[in-house]
Motif scaffolding. Structure first.
Motif, mmCIF file in Angstrom:
data_model
loop_
_atom_site.group_PDB
_atom_site.id
_atom_site.type_symbol
_atom_site.label_atom_id
_atom_site.label_comp_id
_atom_site.label_asym_id
_atom_site.label_seq_id
_atom_site.Cartn_x
_atom_site.Cartn_y
_atom_site.Cartn_z
ATOM 1 N N PHE A 86 21.641 9.605 -35.793
ATOM 2 C CA PHE A 86 22.101 9.044 -37.065
ATOM 3 C C PHE A 86 21.031 8.119 -37.641
ATOM 4 N N GLN A 87 20.491 7.252 -36.791
ATOM 5 C CA GLN A 87 19.425 6.345 -37.236
ATOM 6 C C GLN A 87 18.193 7.116 -37.712
ATOM 7 N N GLU A 88 17.776 8.109 -36.953
ATOM 8 C CA GLU A 88 16.601 8.904 -37.333
ATOM 9 C C GLU A 88 16.823 9.612 -38.665
ATOM 10 N N ASN A 89 18.020 10.169 -38.855
ATOM 11 C CA ASN A 89 18.323 10.853 -40.112
ATOM 12 C C ASN A 89 18.315 9.872 -41.281
ATOM 13 N N LEU A 90 18.907 8.698 -41.081
ATOM 14 C CA LEU A 90 18.911 7.681 -42.130
ATOM 15 C C LEU A 90 17.487 7.252 -42.474
ATOM 16 N N LEU A 91 16.671 7.098 -41.455
ATOM 17 C CA LEU A 91 15.283 6.690 -41.682
ATOM 18 C C LEU A 91 14.539 7.734 -42.522
ATOM 19 N N ARG A 92 14.782 9.005 -42.260
ATOM 20 C CA ARG A 92 14.165 10.067 -43.070
ATOM 21 C C ARG A 92 14.659 10.013 -44.512
ATOM 22 N N ILE A 93 15.949 9.762 -44.685
ATOM 23 C CA ILE A 93 16.527 9.658 -46.033
ATOM 24 C C ILE A 93 15.898 8.487 -46.778
ATOM 25 N N VAL A 94 15.843 7.331 -46.131
ATOM 26 C CA VAL A 94 15.266 6.131 -46.751
ATOM 27 C C VAL A 94 13.799 6.362 -47.088
ATOM 28 N N SER A 95 13.071 7.021 -46.196
ATOM 29 C CA SER A 95 11.663 7.298 -46.428
ATOM 30 C C SER A 95 11.466 8.149 -47.684
ATOM 31 N N GLU A 96 12.311 9.159 -47.870
ATOM 32 C CA GLU A 96 12.199 10.040 -49.038
ATOM 33 C C GLU A 96 12.613 9.342 -50.331
ATOM 34 N N LEU A 97 13.642 8.498 -50.256
ATOM 35 C CA LEU A 97 14.146 7.828 -51.464
ATOM 36 C C LEU A 97 13.353 6.570 -51.803
ATOM 37 N N GLY A 98 12.703 6.010 -50.804
ATOM 38 C CA GLY A 98 11.953 4.769 -50.985
ATOM 39 C C GLY A 98 12.771 3.578 -50.510
ATOM 40 N N LYS A 99 12.186 2.789 -49.629
ATOM 41 C CA LYS A 99 12.907 1.663 -49.033
ATOM 42 C C LYS A 99 13.393 0.669 -50.083
ATOM 43 N N GLN A 100 12.586 0.395 -51.083
ATOM 44 C CA GLN A 100 12.969 -0.589 -52.112
ATOM 45 C C GLN A 100 14.053 -0.057 -53.049
ATOM 46 N N LYS A 101 14.248 1.253 -53.049
ATOM 47 C CA LYS A 101 15.232 1.871 -53.940
ATOM 48 C C LYS A 101 16.476 2.346 -53.205
ATOM 49 N N THR A 102 16.644 1.906 -51.957
ATOM 50 C CA THR A 102 17.746 2.416 -51.140
ATOM 51 C C THR A 102 18.587 1.273 -50.587
ATOM 52 N N VAL A 103 19.895 1.473 -50.644
ATOM 53 C CA VAL A 103 20.854 0.562 -50.027
ATOM 54 C C VAL A 103 21.710 1.392 -49.078
ATOM 55 N N LEU A 104 21.696 1.048 -47.805
ATOM 56 C CA LEU A 104 22.569 1.705 -46.843
ATOM 57 C C LEU A 104 23.955 1.067 -46.945
ATOM 58 N N VAL A 105 24.985 1.904 -46.920
ATOM 59 C CA VAL A 105 26.369 1.435 -46.935
ATOM 60 C C VAL A 105 26.990 1.848 -45.609
ATOM 61 N N THR A 106 27.484 0.879 -44.863
ATOM 62 C CA THR A 106 28.006 1.174 -43.530
ATOM 63 C C THR A 106 29.205 2.110 -43.593
ATOM 64 N N PRO A 107 29.434 2.828 -42.498
ATOM 65 C CA PRO A 107 30.659 3.631 -42.431
ATOM 66 C C PRO A 107 31.859 2.701 -42.648
ATOM 67 N N PRO A 108 32.916 3.202 -43.286
ATOM 68 C CA PRO A 108 34.067 2.361 -43.558
ATOM 69 C C PRO A 108 34.965 2.192 -42.335
ATOM 70 N N PHE A 109 35.885 1.274 -42.461
ATOM 71 C CA PHE A 109 36.930 1.101 -41.452
ATOM 72 C C PHE A 109 37.700 2.409 -41.326
ATOM 73 N N TYR A 110 38.124 2.714 -40.128
ATOM 74 C CA TYR A 110 38.923 3.904 -39.860
ATOM 75 C C TYR A 110 40.197 3.475 -39.154
#
Length: 186
Positions: A86-110
């Motif tokens: 999950f972390q590796e996939n997120l890192l690839r996503i952030v890398s493609e979108l740009g770190k300064q242009k990306t906000v990660l939103v945590t998984p919600p309560f379940y």
């Protein structure tokens, strides 16, 4: 300002309108914050591996800010994804979108008291921690929506009967947090 929200069925507004999906999140944000165009890239049942296959479409939007809202399905026992993947996939996503242009939103309560035991809260918490650790380690902007939900006076009331998908109250709360984030970013 143009923003994208990239995620799963929650981003897609699953169950909020006739037909199973809705653009409720875009409608609420655009109504609350003038001058913001919201483009939703949500897909029911998607996880971060599926996100990598769709990422080029989000990149093509050339948005000013991208909210990346995955983890609910990644944490599911049906997806067989480990927190480090999950972390590796997120890192690839952030890398493609740009770190300064990306906000990660945590998984919600379940709510694992709900009858459709799709996942377990303990698994969601592991994926939330993986995202928190990644954001801290790499200096990525973060919106901890899990914590926002936990702090709400009626946490379980934010979820539909399945224990995962959002009620209108949850979308209103998420809208407030995203708009607040946008106002602080300006």
């Amino acid at each position: 300002m143009k923003i994208t929200i990239f995620g799963d069925s929650i981003t897609n507004g699953f169950g909020m309108d006739e037909g199973g999906s809705s653009n409720i999140l875009a409608r609420l944000i655009e109504k609350k914050k003038s001058g913001v165009e919201v483009v939703l890239h949500g897909m029911n049942g998607d996880d971060t591996y599926g996100a990598l296959l769709r990422l080029k479409y989000v990149v093509e939007e050339a948005a000013d800010l991208n909210f990346v809202f995955f983890g609910a399905n990644d944490a599911s026992p049906y997806h067989l994804i480990r927190p480090w993947e999950f972390q590796e996939n997120l890192l690839r996503i952030v890398s493609e979108l740009g770190k300064q242009k990306t906000v990660l939103v945590t998984p919600p309560f379940y709510n694992d008291d709900a009858p459709m035991h799709y996942s377990r809260l303990s698994e969601v918490q592991l994926f939330r921690k993986a995202m928190l650790d990644l954001a801290n380690w790499k200096g990525i902007q973060l919106l901890d929506f899990y914590q926002v939900m936990i702090n709400h006076e009626n946490t379980k009331g934010l979820l539909r009967a399945d224990g995962l998908h959002f009620t209108e109250a949850a979308y209103l709360l998420l809208t407030d947090k995203i708009v607040g984030f946008l106002e602080r970013a300006n």
